[in-house]
Design a protein around this motif. Sequence first.
Motif, PDB file in Angstrom:
ATOM      1  N   VAL A  78      -1.066  36.382  17.563  1.00 44.94           N
ATOM      2  CA  VAL A  78      -1.523  37.228  16.458  1.00 44.94           C
ATOM      3  C   VAL A  78      -0.444  37.246  15.384  1.00 44.94           C
ATOM      4  CG1 VAL A  78      -2.116  39.593  15.775  1.00 44.94           C
ATOM      5  CG2 VAL A  78      -2.959  38.675  17.934  1.00 44.94           C
ATOM      6  N   GLY A  79      -0.866  37.269  14.126  1.00 46.02           N
ATOM      7  CA  GLY A  79       0.114  37.340  13.050  1.00 46.02           C
ATOM      8  C   GLY A  79      -0.536  37.577  11.699  1.00 46.02           C
ATOM      9  N   VAL A  80       0.289  37.540  10.670  1.00 44.57           N
ATOM     10  CA  VAL A  80      -0.154  37.708   9.288  1.00 44.57           C
ATOM     11  C   VAL A  80       0.324  36.510   8.481  1.00 44.57           C
ATOM     12  CG1 VAL A  80       0.079  39.078   7.178  1.00 44.57           C
ATOM     13  CG2 VAL A  80      -0.144  40.227   9.385  1.00 44.57           C
ATOM     14  N   LEU A 106       6.149  40.164   1.982  1.00 49.82           N
ATOM     15  CA  LEU A 106       6.660  40.195   3.352  1.00 49.82           C
ATOM     16  C   LEU A 106       6.729  41.620   3.908  1.00 49.82           C
ATOM     17  CD1 LEU A 106       9.533  37.555   3.083  1.00 49.82           C
ATOM     18  CD2 LEU A 106       7.332  37.279   4.231  1.00 49.82           C
ATOM     19  N   GLU A 107       7.056  42.579   3.053  1.00 53.38           N
ATOM     20  CA  GLU A 107       7.148  43.965   3.510  1.00 53.38           C
ATOM     21  C   GLU A 107       5.796  44.464   4.010  1.00 53.38           C
ATOM     22  OE1 GLU A 107       8.515  48.390   1.880  1.00 53.38           O
ATOM     23  OE2 GLU A 107       8.622  46.643   0.554  1.00 53.38           O
ATOM     24  N   MET A 108       4.748  44.175   3.270  1.00 54.30           N
ATOM     25  CA  MET A 108       3.408  44.578   3.687  1.00 54.30           C
ATOM     26  C   MET A 108       3.020  43.888   4.989  1.00 54.30           C
ATOM     27  SD  MET A 108       0.607  46.234   3.351  1.00 54.30           S
ATOM     28  CE  MET A 108       0.742  46.939   1.702  1.00 54.30           C
ATOM     29  N   ALA A 109       3.311  42.590   5.094  1.00 54.17           N
ATOM     30  CA  ALA A 109       2.995  41.859   6.321  1.00 54.17           C
ATOM     31  C   ALA A 109       3.723  42.466   7.519  1.00 54.17           C
ATOM     32  CB  ALA A 109       3.371  40.390   6.165  1.00 54.17           C
ATOM     33  N   GLY A 110       4.989  42.818   7.310  1.00 55.77           N
ATOM     34  CA  GLY A 110       5.762  43.432   8.383  1.00 55.77           C
ATOM     35  C   GLY A 110       5.172  44.758   8.828  1.00 55.77           C
ATOM     36  N   MET A 167       4.850  22.951  21.684  1.00 54.53           N
ATOM     37  CA  MET A 167       5.343  22.708  20.339  1.00 54.53           C
ATOM     38  C   MET A 167       4.622  23.666  19.402  1.00 54.53           C
ATOM     39  SD  MET A 167       7.478  20.760  18.639  1.00 54.53           S
ATOM     40  CE  MET A 167       7.654  19.242  19.594  1.00 54.53           C
ATOM     41  N   VAL A 168       5.387  24.527  18.720  1.00 53.98           N
ATOM     42  CA  VAL A 168       4.805  25.591  17.904  1.00 53.98           C
ATOM     43  C   VAL A 168       5.126  25.352  16.436  1.00 53.98           C
ATOM     44  CG1 VAL A 168       4.725  28.073  17.471  1.00 53.98           C
ATOM     45  CG2 VAL A 168       5.039  27.224  19.805  1.00 53.98           C
ATOM     46  N   PHE A 169       4.119  25.534  15.573  1.00 58.74           N
ATOM     47  CA  PHE A 169       4.293  25.403  14.127  1.00 58.74           C
ATOM     48  C   PHE A 169       3.923  26.721  13.462  1.00 58.74           C
ATOM     49  CE2 PHE A 169       3.310  21.190  15.753  1.00 58.74           C
ATOM     50  CZ  PHE A 169       4.250  20.377  15.131  1.00 58.74           C
ATOM     51  N   PHE A 170       4.876  27.321  12.751  1.00 57.13           N
ATOM     52  CA  PHE A 170       4.634  28.506  11.936  1.00 57.13           C
ATOM     53  C   PHE A 170       5.030  28.193  10.499  1.00 57.13           C
ATOM     54  CE2 PHE A 170       5.548  31.717  15.604  1.00 57.13           C
ATOM     55  CZ  PHE A 170       4.264  31.507  16.107  1.00 57.13           C
ATOM     56  N   ASP A 171       4.165  28.528   9.539  1.00 60.40           N
ATOM     57  CA  ASP A 171       4.570  28.453   8.136  1.00 60.40           C
ATOM     58  C   ASP A 171       5.688  29.447   7.879  1.00 60.40           C
ATOM     59  OD1 ASP A 171       2.723  26.527   7.551  1.00 60.40           O
ATOM     60  OD2 ASP A 171       1.561  27.731   6.128  1.00 60.40           O
ATOM     61  N   ASP A 172       6.482  29.183   6.832  1.00 63.62           N
ATOM     62  CA  ASP A 172       7.580  30.102   6.532  1.00 63.62           C
ATOM     63  C   ASP A 172       7.086  31.427   5.965  1.00 63.62           C
ATOM     64  OD1 ASP A 172       6.758  29.163   4.096  1.00 63.62           O
ATOM     65  OD2 ASP A 172       8.701  28.348   3.499  1.00 63.62           O
ATOM     66  N   ASP A 173       5.792  31.531   5.629  1.00 63.36           N
ATOM     67  CA  ASP A 173       5.244  32.803   5.184  1.00 63.36           C
ATOM     68  C   ASP A 173       4.242  33.361   6.202  1.00 63.36           C
ATOM     69  OD1 ASP A 173       3.262  30.934   4.753  1.00 63.36           O
ATOM     70  OD2 ASP A 173       2.695  31.683   2.768  1.00 63.36           O
ATOM     71  N   PHE A 174       4.367  32.919   7.454  1.00 60.09           N
ATOM     72  CA  PHE A 174       3.581  33.476   8.552  1.00 60.09           C
ATOM     73  C   PHE A 174       4.469  34.412   9.357  1.00 60.09           C
ATOM     74  CE2 PHE A 174       2.337  33.326  13.066  1.00 60.09           C
ATOM     75  CZ  PHE A 174       1.048  33.825  12.972  1.00 60.09           C
ATOM     76  N   ILE A 175       4.006  35.650   9.557  1.00 60.30           N
ATOM     77  CA  ILE A 175       4.770  36.646  10.315  1.00 60.30           C
ATOM     78  C   ILE A 175       4.076  36.874  11.649  1.00 60.30           C
ATOM     79  CG2 ILE A 175       5.826  38.931  10.257  1.00 60.30           C
ATOM     80  CD1 ILE A 175       6.638  37.065   7.950  1.00 60.30           C
ATOM     81  N   PRO A 176       4.675  36.422  12.754  1.00 62.65           N
ATOM     82  CA  PRO A 176       4.028  36.570  14.059  1.00 62.65           C
ATOM     83  C   PRO A 176       4.270  37.955  14.660  1.00 62.65           C
ATOM     84  CG  PRO A 176       6.093  35.402  14.315  1.00 62.65           C
ATOM     85  CD  PRO A 176       5.936  35.662  12.836  1.00 62.65           C
TER      86      PRO A 176
END
Length: 216
Positions: A126-128, A47-51, A1-10
Amino acid sequence: MVFFDDDFIPSSSALLGIARTFEAFPEVTGLTGTLLADGIGGPGLELEMAGQIIDCWDAEAKTAEAVASPRELATRIGLYGCNMAFRSTAIGEIRFDERLPLYGWQEDIDFSARIPGRKIVTDGLVGVHCGIKRGRERGRLLGYSQIANPVYLWRKGSMKGRFALKLCLRNLLSNHARALWPEPWIDRRGRLRGNWRAIIDLCLGRADPERILEWQ
């Protein structure tokens, strides 16, 4: 079961990395990943910077290396809710506490602390975390939760008293220190009012996380 916030970029292979980590550490029941950047302590990352950060990471083949041989970097009692994963068998009947309403401050710590077994930080995931401020709870409501929620979780038994006290004092002091010169993205004065309202409620014996529902 995985939880990612909507502003987390994996990263591109985050889910594979989670699966490989659970395979490599069969005794581990929950995990949180490694953040390449976290905007929660500042104005937030677009989001662009995170990407771009994630693309650079993937291009250097670091993701493939981590997925092939994920490492345990630390152990944790509670996990960072912007990116966490659990074995469904460990979750069982455990659910998020609905007495932590609206933004649900510290609900990730409460939920993960109640999951039995060993929980770790790993580089297999790993993510941002952008830490976007738009849409977050009003200052006075969050300020109340900054005091009332840790006390409630300490009494409940899912948070150690020392950690709860640390959270309360850290937020109270930082809100006092920045009230006159607040960051543009934080309602420090609103948070401070909420802090003191919660402290007064604690003294009167009526502090409760759900009281913020009365002030929306």
